[in-house]
Write an enzyme that holds these catalytic residues in place. Structure first.
Site, PDB file in Angstrom:
ATOM      1  N   TYR A   1       0.399  -1.301  -0.161  1.00  0.00           N
ATOM      2  CA  TYR A   1       0.098  -0.085  -0.153  1.00  0.00           C
ATOM      3  C   TYR A   1       0.911   1.324  -0.023  1.00  0.00           C
ATOM      4  O   TYR A   1       0.704   2.742  -0.852  1.00  0.00           O
ATOM      5  CB  TYR A   1      -1.489  -0.063   1.194  1.00  0.00           C
ATOM      6  CG  TYR A   1      -2.452  -0.760   1.216  1.00  0.00           C
ATOM      7  CD1 TYR A   1      -2.470  -2.061   0.594  1.00  0.00           C
ATOM      8  CD2 TYR A   1      -3.646  -0.216   0.534  1.00  0.00           C
ATOM      9  CE1 TYR A   1      -3.301  -2.839   0.634  1.00  0.00           C
ATOM     10  CE2 TYR A   1      -4.164  -1.053   0.887  1.00  0.00           C
ATOM     11  CZ  TYR A   1      -4.297  -2.291   0.691  1.00  0.00           C
ATOM     12  OH  TYR A   1      -5.755  -3.187   0.438  1.00  0.00           O
TER      13      TYR A   1
ATOM     14  N   LYS B   1       2.569 -15.651   1.817  1.00  0.00           N
ATOM     15  CA  LYS B   1       2.901 -16.220   0.168  1.00  0.00           C
ATOM     16  C   LYS B   1       4.704 -16.378   0.694  1.00  0.00           C
ATOM     17  O   LYS B   1       5.478 -15.957  -0.663  1.00  0.00           O
ATOM     18  CB  LYS B   1       2.100 -15.582  -1.034  1.00  0.00           C
ATOM     19  CG  LYS B   1       2.240 -16.200  -1.793  1.00  0.00           C
ATOM     20  CD  LYS B   1       1.629 -17.164  -2.715  1.00  0.00           C
ATOM     21  CE  LYS B   1       1.740 -18.155  -3.304  1.00  0.00           C
ATOM     22  NZ  LYS B   1       0.720 -19.080  -3.935  1.00  0.00           N
TER      23      LYS B   1
ATOM     24  N   ASP C   1      -2.680 -18.107  -0.774  1.00  0.00           N
ATOM     25  CA  ASP C   1      -4.597 -18.741  -1.469  1.00  0.00           C
ATOM     26  C   ASP C   1      -5.209 -20.790  -0.867  1.00  0.00           C
ATOM     27  O   ASP C   1      -6.412 -20.090  -1.088  1.00  0.00           O
ATOM     28  CB  ASP C   1      -3.408 -19.414  -3.044  1.00  0.00           C
ATOM     29  CG  ASP C   1      -2.158 -20.472  -2.925  1.00  0.00           C
ATOM     30  OD1 ASP C   1      -1.304 -19.541  -1.853  1.00  0.00           O
ATOM     31  OD2 ASP C   1      -1.929 -20.937  -3.856  1.00  0.00           O
TER      32      ASP C   1
ATOM     33  N   ASP D   1      -6.168  -7.354   3.871  1.00  0.00           N
ATOM     34  CA  ASP D   1      -8.012  -6.296   3.515  1.00  0.00           C
ATOM     35  C   ASP D   1      -8.543  -8.001   2.337  1.00  0.00           C
ATOM     36  O   ASP D   1      -9.550  -7.600   2.530  1.00  0.00           O
ATOM     37  CB  ASP D   1      -6.945  -5.777   1.442  1.00  0.00           C
ATOM     38  CG  ASP D   1      -8.288  -5.445   0.969  1.00  0.00           C
ATOM     39  OD1 ASP D   1      -9.295  -4.135   1.496  1.00  0.00           O
ATOM     40  OD2 ASP D   1      -7.732  -5.237   0.133  1.00  0.00           O
TER      41      ASP D   1
ATOM     42  N   ASP E   1     -12.455  -8.843   4.403  1.00  0.00           N
ATOM     43  CA  ASP E   1     -13.728  -8.712   3.949  1.00  0.00           C
ATOM     44  C   ASP E   1     -14.232 -10.547   3.426  1.00  0.00           C
ATOM     45  O   ASP E   1     -15.636 -10.439   3.609  1.00  0.00           O
ATOM     46  CB  ASP E   1     -13.027  -8.533   1.995  1.00  0.00           C
ATOM     47  CG  ASP E   1     -13.251  -6.860   2.612  1.00  0.00           C
ATOM     48  OD1 ASP E   1     -13.923  -6.102   3.478  1.00  0.00           O
ATOM     49  OD2 ASP E   1     -13.536  -6.104   1.378  1.00  0.00           O
TER      50      ASP E   1
HETATM   51  C1  LIG Z   1     -10.778   2.024  -0.043  1.00  0.00           C
HETATM   52  C2  LIG Z   1      -9.534   0.530   0.371  1.00  0.00           C
HETATM   53  C3  LIG Z   1      -8.467   1.440   0.340  1.00  0.00           C
HETATM   54  C4  LIG Z   1      -9.035   0.137   1.817  1.00  0.00           C
HETATM   55  C5  LIG Z   1      -8.084  -1.002   1.422  1.00  0.00           C
HETATM   56  O1  LIG Z   1      -7.512  -1.728   0.242  1.00  0.00           O
HETATM   57  O2  LIG Z   1      -7.318  -1.176   2.583  1.00  0.00           O
HETATM   58  C6  LIG Z   1     -10.921  -0.842   2.054  1.00  0.00           C
HETATM   59  O3  LIG Z   1     -10.799  -1.413   0.379  1.00  0.00           O
HETATM   60  C7  LIG Z   1     -10.569  -1.533   3.649  1.00  0.00           C
HETATM   61  O4  LIG Z   1     -10.076  -2.846   3.532  1.00  0.00           O
HETATM   62  O5  LIG Z   1     -10.665  -1.046   4.798  1.00  0.00           O
HETATM   63  C1  LIG Z   2       3.048 -23.096  -5.715  1.00  0.00           C
HETATM   64  C2  LIG Z   2       2.858 -21.865  -6.349  1.00  0.00           C
HETATM   65  C3  LIG Z   2       4.297 -21.036  -6.787  1.00  0.00           C
HETATM   66  C4  LIG Z   2       2.194 -21.641  -6.965  1.00  0.00           C
HETATM   67  C5  LIG Z   2       1.446 -20.084  -7.460  1.00  0.00           C
HETATM   68  O1  LIG Z   2       1.600 -19.287  -6.238  1.00  0.00           O
HETATM   69  O2  LIG Z   2       1.217 -19.679  -8.144  1.00  0.00           O
HETATM   70  C6  LIG Z   2       0.393 -22.725  -6.801  1.00  0.00           C
HETATM   71  O3  LIG Z   2      -0.232 -21.395  -5.674  1.00  0.00           O
HETATM   72  C7  LIG Z   2      -0.466 -22.156  -8.369  1.00  0.00           C
HETATM   73  O4  LIG Z   2      -1.620 -21.814  -7.749  1.00  0.00           O
HETATM   74  O5  LIG Z   2      -0.094 -22.699  -8.952  1.00  0.00           O
END
Ligand SMILES: CC(C)[C@H](C(=O)O)[C@@H](O)C(=O)O
Ligand SMILES: CC(C)[C@H](C(=O)O)[C@@H](O)C(=O)O
Lengths: 361, 361
Positions: free
Chosen positions: A144, A194, A226, A250, A254
């Site tokens: 950010y 990650k 992921d 973030d 959510d």
């Molecule tokens: C509006 C945006 C910049 C903000 C963020 O990404 O942090 C919002 O999504 C949050 O989570 O408060």
């Molecule tokens: C293993 C990892 C590096 C890979 C990625 O992040 O791309 C996996 O999560 C995928 O989605 O194939």
């Protein structure tokens, strides 16, 4: 008796309506618990763009500086969506506020309330198990704010770039707060990263492992972002405190908010190392229902309770508000977002919800 | 008749078992459709660490270079989890393969199969509406490969950093493929970004809007990554093609795969601009059930079908496989992952599933 100054920033959409109820509740706890609050009201977000030409006017920032805490409503709406993303109310107000006050610690609790499982978008057997998670999100670092950030070159080779960067001290301070939060809960910290791709995540993981040594009673797990988005859906009950970088927090906060199915109940707090904080509901400004008096004020009211707890150390008053909210819901009083045909009472307006809660304090 | 060379990389866990069934199916389509495949087998992932000391030996890379396509199983398992994230089988094999062959276009389809709605972790009324989404993920750029990437400094000020960077040409080529995919589907592209925070996202959005002009029959929507993770859960049916950067695609594709509840059915392909591709199931190596002959081979078999379609332009043969898979499922033959008490037939082994599909070609 103690007096605290609160900067009140209702903002756009349902912000002003739900803020009015939060202030009613705060008035009641003041008289019950013997402290006093002084409010100053300021424009923020779209209404500030309209009135002052900028989503965070200098006068609003000055008002926040003079205050002991900021109670924030919500910002944004279709009226300002034609603006460049960077100038829109959400980004233009929230990021500078976080940066200016160094609010590095964002806590977003999300849980399924008993009786409201049916609102969760999860399969009935999963939502029946419930969940109660706090997302601890680092809020002033990472991609950010990292430098360099910009754009260069021309034609097909034109490029734009952002820098994900974390310093050891930034990771350490948010990690400590995550472990402390876990100690008061189910004693599990799941650190989201990650580390198989990002150098910043490798450092993140190292520092979190280091900090964990000071909290031997807390179990530490690591999960890739992921996989985290998948596990949250499959089995949210496994999580207690999720510790996240700014960007991953973030996303995760959510996702978990949506999984409750009752975003109108979720408060949040963003703190700096002085205990100064910005308190805001997790949901947005909901322009589609704004001005109708039907929005759920509970997230705003619970945000006010968090303000009493974290910025003013008024634990009893905070609990009194939280208890009044739980009782109101347990007695079957619901605004439209949580109303169902099985509810005991007819659908409640924003003001009625505020009254039920005020009366129970 | 045409002959194609396929590098077969079964990998770890259930990889070898499910690969065996995919090869059976490929044998059958060769005789039916009059083309031939020549296989070369190579170690990859954990088994390559054990046998050669590295997850992607030079001999494996050379074998892939000589081939017309790579059929990949899955890699990883508890045996190699003590290794640093960077040296683990997944990262150590997949990222270099993607980088080496410039596989910039990753397509991951995810849909709820009729009759299997109950396996989705979504609430019954949401899964009943079903969904059918393709995630088009940029796979060789962004924060995965951007420079600089590293670590610097000492003590509390030590920092680690990664660079999210996108060039116009990188965004343009993946965007074109997304719009082309949408033209053959429901004609909606949803571009996922974080243009309210990231410079790279602002360029991403600009270029996607530009490219969209060449596809006036396709509707383009933009969504922030945080909102995307929510909307996918609340109403996945609204999406058709989701166009994502490398990191956001990693998150979104996994989330949508989990939402189907049937990851054992999901294939994927990673292509370069020559049509050379790597084909792999979306699920992992599932070490907990490896060696038992009970894994679902369908994702691997459908990955083989995608290989025939995208690398060898053998559309009829690809469809024959897909039809055979659909028939097998429609007739109620299920491996353990998709078995339920209502199934018409007893639970099927990996080999039995392979036979059902082969017999229906
Ligand atoms: C509006 C945006 C910049 C903000 C963020 O990404 O942090 C919002 O999504 C949050 O989570 O408060
Ligand atoms: C293993 C990892 C590096 C890979 C990625 O992040 O791309 C996996 O999560 C995928 O989605 O194939």
């Amino acid at each position: 008796s103690a007096n605290y100054k609160v900067a009140v920033l209702p903002g756009d959409g349902i912000g002003p309506e739900v803020m009015a109820e939060a202030l009613k509740v705060l008035d009641k706890v003041q008289s019950e618990f013997g402290f006093s609050l002084t409010y100053s009201h300021h424009d923020v977000g779209g209404v500030a763009i309209d009135n002052h030409g900028t989503p965070l006017p200098a006068s609003t920032l000055a008002g926040c500086e003079e205050a002991d805490a900021v109670l924030f409503g919500s910002v944004g709406g279709p009226k300002w969506e034609h603006l460049a993303p960077n100038d829109q109310p959400e980004r233009g107000a929230l990021l500078p506020l976080r940066g200016h006050f160094k609010l590095f610690c964002n806590m977003r609790p999300a849980r399924i309330y008993q009786g409201l499982e049916g609102f969760s978008p999860l399969r009935a057997d999963i939502s029946a198990r419930g969940f109660d998670i706090v997302c601890m999100r680092e809020l002033t670092g990472g991609i950010y704010f990292g430098q360099p950030k910009g754009r260069e070159g021309e034609g097909a080779q034109e490029k734009a770039f952002d820098t994900e960067v974390y310093h050891r001290f930034e990771i350490e301070r948010i990690a400590r707060l995550a472990f402390e939060a876990a100690q008061g809960r189910r004693k599990i910290v799941t650190s989201v990263d990650k580390a198989n791709v990002l150098q910043a995540s490798i450092l993140w993981r190292e520092v979190v492992i280091e900090v964990a040594k000071d909290y031997p009673d807390v179990t530490l797990n690591h999960i890739y972002i992921d996989n985290a988005t998948m596990q949250l859906i499959k089995d949210p009950a496994q999580f207690d405190v999720m510790l996240c970088s700014n960007l991953f927090g973030d996303i995760i906060s959510d996702e978990m908010a949506m999984l409750t199915g009752s975003m109108g109940l979720l408060p949040s707090v963003s703190l700096n190392d002085q205990g100064f904080g910005l308190y805001e509901p997790a949901g947005g400004s909901a322009p589609d229902i704004a001005g109708k008096g039907i929005a759920n004020p509970i997230a705003q009211i619970l945000s006010a309770a968090l303000m009493l707890r974290y910025s003013f150390k008024l634990e009893e008053a905070a609990q009194a508000i939280e208890r009044a909210v739980s009782e109101t819901l347990a007695e079957g009083f619901f605004s439209g977002d949580l109303f169902s045909s099985e509810a005991k009472h007819p659908v409640q307006t924003t003001a009625q919800m505020g009254e039920h809660i005020t009366n129970r304090i």
